[in-house]
Design a protein around this motif. Sequence first.
Motif, PDB file in Angstrom:
ATOM      1  N   ALA A  60       0.826  -1.208   0.000  1.00 13.06           N
ATOM      2  CA  ALA A  60       0.000   0.000   0.000  1.00 13.06           C
ATOM      3  C   ALA A  60       0.862   1.260   0.000  1.00 13.06           C
ATOM      4  CB  ALA A  60      -0.939  -0.013   1.205  1.00 13.06           C
ATOM      5  N   VAL A  61       1.937   1.249   0.787  1.00 11.95           N
ATOM      6  CA  VAL A  61       2.836   2.406   0.832  1.00 11.95           C
ATOM      7  C   VAL A  61       3.464   2.642  -0.545  1.00 11.95           C
ATOM      8  CG1 VAL A  61       4.989   3.294   1.806  1.00 11.95           C
ATOM      9  CG2 VAL A  61       3.314   2.165   3.291  1.00 11.95           C
ATOM     10  N   ALA A  64       0.956   4.182  -2.916  1.00 14.35           N
ATOM     11  CA  ALA A  64       0.665   5.578  -2.598  1.00 14.35           C
ATOM     12  C   ALA A  64       1.731   6.521  -3.143  1.00 14.35           C
ATOM     13  CB  ALA A  64       0.529   5.747  -1.085  1.00 14.35           C
ATOM     14  N   GLY A  66       3.317   6.280  -6.011  1.00 12.51           N
ATOM     15  CA  GLY A  66       2.846   6.619  -7.355  1.00 12.51           C
ATOM     16  C   GLY A  66       3.788   6.441  -8.524  1.00 12.51           C
ATOM     17  N   CYS A 117      -4.779  -1.579  -0.208  1.00 16.69           N
ATOM     18  CA  CYS A 117      -3.907  -1.470  -1.383  1.00 16.69           C
ATOM     19  C   CYS A 117      -4.653  -0.870  -2.571  1.00 16.69           C
ATOM     20  CB  CYS A 117      -3.349  -2.836  -1.745  1.00 16.69           C
ATOM     21  SG  CYS A 117      -2.133  -3.466  -0.565  1.00 16.69           S
ATOM     22  N   ALA A 120      -4.989   2.848  -1.929  1.00 14.49           N
ATOM     23  CA  ALA A 120      -3.683   3.498  -2.042  1.00 14.49           C
ATOM     24  C   ALA A 120      -3.269   3.631  -3.504  1.00 14.49           C
ATOM     25  CB  ALA A 120      -2.639   2.702  -1.262  1.00 14.49           C
ATOM     26  N   ILE A 123      -5.819   6.322  -5.208  1.00 20.70           N
ATOM     27  CA  ILE A 123      -5.587   7.666  -4.673  1.00 20.70           C
ATOM     28  C   ILE A 123      -4.198   8.158  -5.060  1.00 20.70           C
ATOM     29  CG2 ILE A 123      -5.302   9.017  -2.561  1.00 20.70           C
ATOM     30  CD1 ILE A 123      -7.491   7.326  -1.291  1.00 20.70           C
ATOM     31  N   GLY A 124      -3.217   7.250  -5.034  1.00 16.02           N
ATOM     32  CA  GLY A 124      -1.865   7.632  -5.419  1.00 16.02           C
ATOM     33  C   GLY A 124      -1.798   8.076  -6.866  1.00 16.02           C
ATOM     34  N   GLN A 125      -2.522   7.392  -7.751  1.00 14.28           N
ATOM     35  CA  GLN A 125      -2.531   7.785  -9.158  1.00 14.28           C
ATOM     36  C   GLN A 125      -3.306   9.078  -9.384  1.00 14.28           C
ATOM     37  OE1 GLN A 125      -0.668   6.219 -11.774  1.00 14.28           O
ATOM     38  NE2 GLN A 125       0.184   5.658  -9.784  1.00 14.28           N
ATOM     39  N   CYS A 276      -4.523  -5.199  -8.228  1.00 18.05           N
ATOM     40  CA  CYS A 276      -3.373  -4.850  -7.388  1.00 18.05           C
ATOM     41  C   CYS A 276      -2.048  -5.436  -7.858  1.00 18.05           C
ATOM     42  CB  CYS A 276      -3.630  -5.286  -5.941  1.00 18.05           C
ATOM     43  SG  CYS A 276      -4.946  -4.350  -5.124  1.00 18.05           S
TER      44      CYS A 276
END
Length: 333
Positions: A60-61, A64, A66, A117, A120, A123-125, A276
């Motif tokens: 997940a980190v 995030a 990206g 995941c 993350a 939202i990261g994208q 994922c």
Amino acid sequence: MTSFTLADVRERTYKSRDAWWTVFLVDPLAARLVVWTANRTEITPNQITFGAGVLGLGSAVCFALGDWYWLVAGALLFHLSFVLDCMDGKIARLKNNGSVFGAWVDFIFDRIRFFGCMMALLIGQWAATGEVVYLMLMPVVTFLDLLRYLNGSQVAKTRQSMREKLRAAAEGRAVDSMVDDPESTETPKDADASADRPGAEAPPVVFMEEVLRDNPDLDHDQVRSGTQAAGGARVIDVHRGFSTRFGWYEGVRDRLLRSRVRPHLFSGIEFEMFICVVAPLTAVVALVAPVSSLIVPVTVLSCAAIAAFELVIIYKLWLATRDFSTELARLQG
């Protein structure tokens, strides 16, 4: 000291049918890791579950953050997390050291890992590109994942209720023709009635789908006629309507089951892995080809595939309820 072999793991821990992603991309690695872990360590299933959770958090980190290299790292960590997630159950079955609470923890960690995941990643994208479509996909993915969980459990309950009623009718016991409320957690009144009768024998009924699931090489017509049923049991087919409409299905299913692959080719496992693992790995494609990120197309196709297969399951269940009513009337007559 017990020395487990790869054959032990395959015989005692492999499911008779599983998702193709697990059969081909997880079990070959997980089984070998289980042999090493079971023979050389005292690691418990719960500890493996915790390790899978840690890898899921790391995935997940990475999502995030990206950038493409973080997306690749996140995809690999997510897949390794799933490998560990498969190992904990195998260790529990192999060493007989599982627990009811451990099964609950495993389920909860699975859901937290996927939703964490997935959010993350999207939202990261969105943060990296500013494209709102990533945020719009989040509720769609969440809805479909919840739908397939709810649908799966309710379909299983409905099928079990139909089987119990058909067994009761075959024994000559009175049974309501309506299927029990799938939301009820109570056992159908007639389901275990035979267990209350002194000297009652096992219900002389087997179901076509269950026989072929365990023995895909059997001849379908002979199974239906009862000549290949164990103990002279009566064979009931509540999926005749589906098989009649789609004549190719039984042949395809048998070929898949010979490789332990279940016919539900895009289930929850594939849904999670495509979103994922496959989707973030497409970041590499964007580096060598004049295309934008393929995360959105892969996610959309994954949503379409899981929705399509759930609709097929619902359609198959509807046909089965019609065959159930016909078979029940015949048994009662």
